[in-house]
Design a protein around this motif. Structure first.
Motif, short mmCIF file in Angstrom:
data_model
loop_
_atom_site.label_atom_id
_atom_site.label_comp_id
_atom_site.label_asym_id
_atom_site.label_seq_id
_atom_site.Cartn_x
_atom_site.Cartn_y
_atom_site.Cartn_z
N ILE A 176 0.83 -1.20 0.00
CA ILE A 176 0.00 0.00 0.00
C ILE A 176 0.87 1.25 0.00
CG2 ILE A 176 -1.73 1.29 1.31
CD1 ILE A 176 -2.67 -1.45 2.43
N ASP A 177 0.56 2.16 -0.90
CA ASP A 177 1.26 3.44 -0.99
C ASP A 177 0.34 4.54 -0.49
OD1 ASP A 177 3.48 5.22 -2.20
OD2 ASP A 177 1.62 6.03 -3.03
N ALA A 178 0.83 5.36 0.45
CA ALA A 178 0.03 6.45 1.01
C ALA A 178 0.70 7.80 0.79
CB ALA A 178 -0.19 6.22 2.51
N CYS A 179 1.47 7.92 -0.28
CA CYS A 179 2.14 9.19 -0.58
C CYS A 179 1.18 10.23 -1.14
CB CYS A 179 3.29 8.97 -1.56
SG CYS A 179 4.64 8.00 -0.87
N VAL A 304 2.63 29.14 2.45
CA VAL A 304 2.83 28.08 3.45
C VAL A 304 1.50 27.41 3.78
CG1 VAL A 304 3.53 27.57 5.82
CG2 VAL A 304 4.88 29.15 4.43
N ASP A 305 0.46 28.22 3.97
CA ASP A 305 -0.86 27.65 4.26
C ASP A 305 -1.34 26.77 3.11
OD1 ASP A 305 -0.94 28.89 6.70
OD2 ASP A 305 -2.39 30.43 6.12
N ALA A 306 -1.11 27.22 1.88
CA ALA A 306 -1.54 26.45 0.71
C ALA A 306 -0.78 25.13 0.63
CB ALA A 306 -1.33 27.26 -0.56
N LEU A 307 0.54 25.16 0.88
CA LEU A 307 1.33 23.92 0.89
C LEU A 307 0.84 22.97 1.98
CD1 LEU A 307 5.03 25.10 0.37
CD2 LEU A 307 3.68 23.66 -1.17
N ALA A 308 0.62 23.52 3.17
CA ALA A 308 0.18 22.68 4.29
C ALA A 308 -1.16 22.02 3.99
CB ALA A 308 0.10 23.50 5.57
N ALA A 309 -2.06 22.77 3.38
CA ALA A 309 -3.38 22.22 3.07
C ALA A 309 -3.27 21.08 2.07
CB ALA A 309 -4.29 23.33 2.53
N GLU A 310 -2.49 21.27 0.99
CA GLU A 310 -2.34 20.21 -0.01
C GLU A 310 -1.61 19.00 0.57
OE1 GLU A 310 -4.00 20.03 -2.51
OE2 GLU A 310 -3.76 21.63 -3.98
N TRP A 311 -0.63 19.26 1.42
CA TRP A 311 0.18 18.18 2.01
C TRP A 311 -0.65 17.33 2.96
CZ3 TRP A 311 5.21 16.87 0.95
CH2 TRP A 311 5.90 16.06 1.86
N LEU A 312 -1.54 17.94 3.72
CA LEU A 312 -2.27 17.23 4.78
C LEU A 312 -3.62 16.68 4.31
CD1 LEU A 312 -1.55 19.56 7.83
CD2 LEU A 312 -0.57 17.31 7.37
N GLU A 313 -4.22 17.31 3.30
CA GLU A 313 -5.49 16.79 2.79
C GLU A 313 -5.28 15.38 2.24
OE1 GLU A 313 -8.64 17.72 2.42
OE2 GLU A 313 -8.67 19.79 3.10
N GLY A 314 -6.01 14.42 2.78
CA GLY A 314 -5.91 13.05 2.32
C GLY A 314 -4.79 12.25 2.94
N ALA A 315 -3.99 12.88 3.82
CA ALA A 315 -2.86 12.19 4.43
C ALA A 315 -3.33 11.17 5.46
CB ALA A 315 -1.91 13.19 5.08
N LEU A 316 -2.77 9.99 5.38
CA LEU A 316 -3.08 8.94 6.33
C LEU A 316 -2.54 9.33 7.71
CD1 LEU A 316 -4.27 5.98 6.13
CD2 LEU A 316 -1.89 5.22 6.07
N GLY A 318 -0.48 9.54 10.87
CA GLY A 318 0.88 9.06 11.11
C GLY A 318 1.83 9.30 9.97
N THR A 319 1.35 9.90 8.88
CA THR A 319 2.23 10.17 7.73
C THR A 319 2.38 11.67 7.47
OG1 THR A 319 0.44 10.10 6.08
CG2 THR A 319 1.51 8.00 6.63
N GLN A 320 2.05 12.49 8.46
CA GLN A 320 2.06 13.94 8.21
C GLN A 320 3.43 14.47 7.83
OE1 GLN A 320 1.26 12.45 11.03
NE2 GLN A 320 1.96 13.57 12.85
N HIS A 321 4.50 13.81 8.28
CA HIS A 321 5.85 14.28 7.94
C HIS A 321 6.56 13.35 6.95
CE1 HIS A 321 5.78 17.62 10.67
NE2 HIS A 321 5.59 16.87 11.72
N ALA A 322 5.86 12.38 6.39
CA ALA A 322 6.48 11.43 5.47
C ALA A 322 6.85 12.13 4.17
CB ALA A 322 5.52 10.26 5.20
N ALA A 323 8.14 12.39 4.00
CA ALA A 323 8.62 13.19 2.86
C ALA A 323 9.32 12.29 1.85
CB ALA A 323 9.56 14.29 3.35
N SER A 324 8.55 11.59 1.06
CA SER A 324 9.12 10.69 0.05
C SER A 324 9.22 11.40 -1.29
CB SER A 324 8.23 9.46 -0.11
OG SER A 324 7.00 9.84 -0.73
N PRO A 325 10.07 10.90 -2.20
CA PRO A 325 10.11 11.45 -3.56
C PRO A 325 8.74 11.40 -4.24
CG PRO A 325 12.02 10.08 -3.18
CD PRO A 325 11.12 9.87 -1.99
N HIS A 326 8.01 10.30 -4.02
CA HIS A 326 6.70 10.18 -4.65
C HIS A 326 5.73 11.23 -4.10
CE1 HIS A 326 2.75 7.80 -5.29
NE2 HIS A 326 2.97 8.60 -6.29
N ARG A 327 5.79 11.50 -2.80
CA ARG A 327 4.90 12.53 -2.24
C ARG A 327 5.26 13.91 -2.76
NH1 ARG A 327 3.14 12.97 4.15
NH2 ARG A 327 1.26 14.22 3.82
#
Length: 392
Positions: A176-179, A304-316, A318-327
């Motif tokens: 399962i990929d959650a990026c 910053v607010d726009a980035l945070a919203a896109e980054w966190l919307e739909g995030a599983l 426990g993955t809020q800081h998961a910074a993968s190349p795919h993400r």
């Protein structure tokens, strides 16, 4: 949906596709037990679904197609009775469908078998292997293990399964990929946990070299499985054979696992929407403070607010800081849909590499892996195996 939009239109490709599957169904007769028949059935259907996804690209109503395949298999049994055993291939196929189909689809296959059985002569039915009756009765043992890659957003869930009386024990791997969206990117049946783990590590690459399977002790660890979207509405058009082979079976095994866990007094966590009601303020404030300390400048707060919203919307969870190349690549794709000349868009694109770097630091991501993700945020292609489900 039909009450609002009218009845569904039966896709033109259904008939030729179903006929093709039934014409190739004789491959199931070479199987020697429940697990082999289950696998042969999954591969037979998976090959056809893969072809349809990549060639037809419309009317991809696979659950309906499964129901129609069941009816066509039962009809072929009736036509082939008395013709040198030709009825056996669709008969065995229906048994295989009872093993891989989600509950409602499996029930349809069992009902079709019951109707077809009434038309078989006693000696013909009695000559069939006893183990065919085991197919719908596969169950989860309740044993389940999990692994995560170094980025923290690619998961392996490995669960034990078997047929009654311990026959054909195996494990099922959910990759399962959650990026971005939480997606099944691979799946399969293996002899044991170590074989499944080795296959997953090989597929994920060096980001998973450190990972070892650990037993799941809290069902919250299976949030990735609960939120994994599998179904007709989620078809992207790039699905691999590993996904299409398990299009139906992965959903069935999720249900089987839920039942097995309930027998152990463990309930899977309830699925909830990962979109909406996302609190971006803590993450946005923490990033701004880091940026100020690191560079001595104040980043654009709207960006910053726009980035945070896109980054966190739909995030599983426990993955809020998961910074993968795919993400990072996923976020670049989302930003590409913003208004290109808008100052917030321009500022967000410029901030993205630092946003990814900061998240990687918060997660304790080793620098070499962190640098890979930052390079993708800057516009580089990134390694094909780093949490990229379409790399196959």
């Amino acid at each position: 949906m039909e009450s609002l939009a009218g009845p569904r239109q039966r896709p033109d490709w259904f008939d030729s596709s179903i006929t093709g599957v039934l014409d190739r169904a004789s491959v199931v007769l070479a199987t020697r037990g429940p697990r082999e028949l289950e696998e042969a059935t999954a591969e037979l259907l998976g090959a056809e679904l893969h072809r349809i996804i990549h060639e037809e690209r419309q009317g991809l109503l696979f659950d309906w197609w499964f129901e129609q395949l069941v009816e066509a298999a039962a009809a072929r049994i009736r036509v082939e009775i008395g013709r040198d055993g030709a009825w056996q291939a669709p008969w065995w196929l229906l048994h295989g469908l009872t093993s891989i189909g989600p509950p409602s689809l499996s029930a349809a296959a069992r009902t079709a078998l019951g109707r077809a059985r009434k038309e078989l002569r006693g000696e013909a039915h009695q000559a069939q292997p006893e183990w065919l009756r085991l197919l719908p009765r596969i169950g989860a043992t309740g044993e389940v293990w999990q692994m995560r890659d170094v980025y923290g957003a690619r998961f392996a869930v490995i669960a034990g399964f078997g047929y009654p009386n311990g026959i054909d024990r195996s494990v099922f791997l959910f990759d399962i990929d959650a990026c971005g969206l939480v997606e099944l990117v691979s799946a399969g049946v293996f002899d044991d946990v170590e074989q499944a783990a080795a296959s997953w590590r090989a597929r994920v690459g060096d980001a998973a070299d450190h990972a070892t399977p650990g037993p799941v002790e809290r069902t919250e660890q299976l949030s990735c499985l609960v939120h994994c979207d599998i179904g007709d509405a989620m078809i992207k058009g790039t699905e691999s054979r590993a996904v299409t082979d398990n299009w139906f079976r992965a959903r069935r095994r999720t249900q089987d696992l839920a039942q097995g866990l309930r027998r152990r007094g463990m309930a899977l966590p309830a699925a909830r929407s990962l979109f909406g009601d996302v609190d971006i303020e803590p993450m946005a404030e923490a990033f701004i403070a880091w940026h100020r300390r690191t560079y001595g400048t104040e980043p654009d707060p709207e960006a910053v607010d726009a980035l945070a919203a896109e980054w966190l919307e739909g995030a599983l969870p426990g993955t809020q800081h998961a910074a993968s190349p795919h993400r990072a690549r996923y976020l670049r794709t989302l930003i590409a849909d913003w208004i290109a000349e808008d100052p917030v868009t321009v500022a967000a694109k410029a901030l993205l590499p630092e946003w990814v770097r900061w998240n990687g630091e918060q997660a304790g991501l080793p620098e070499p892996f962190r640098n890979r993700a930052v390079a993708v945020a800057e516009g580089g292609p990134g390694p094909a195996t780093d949490c990229c489900p379409d790399a196959e």
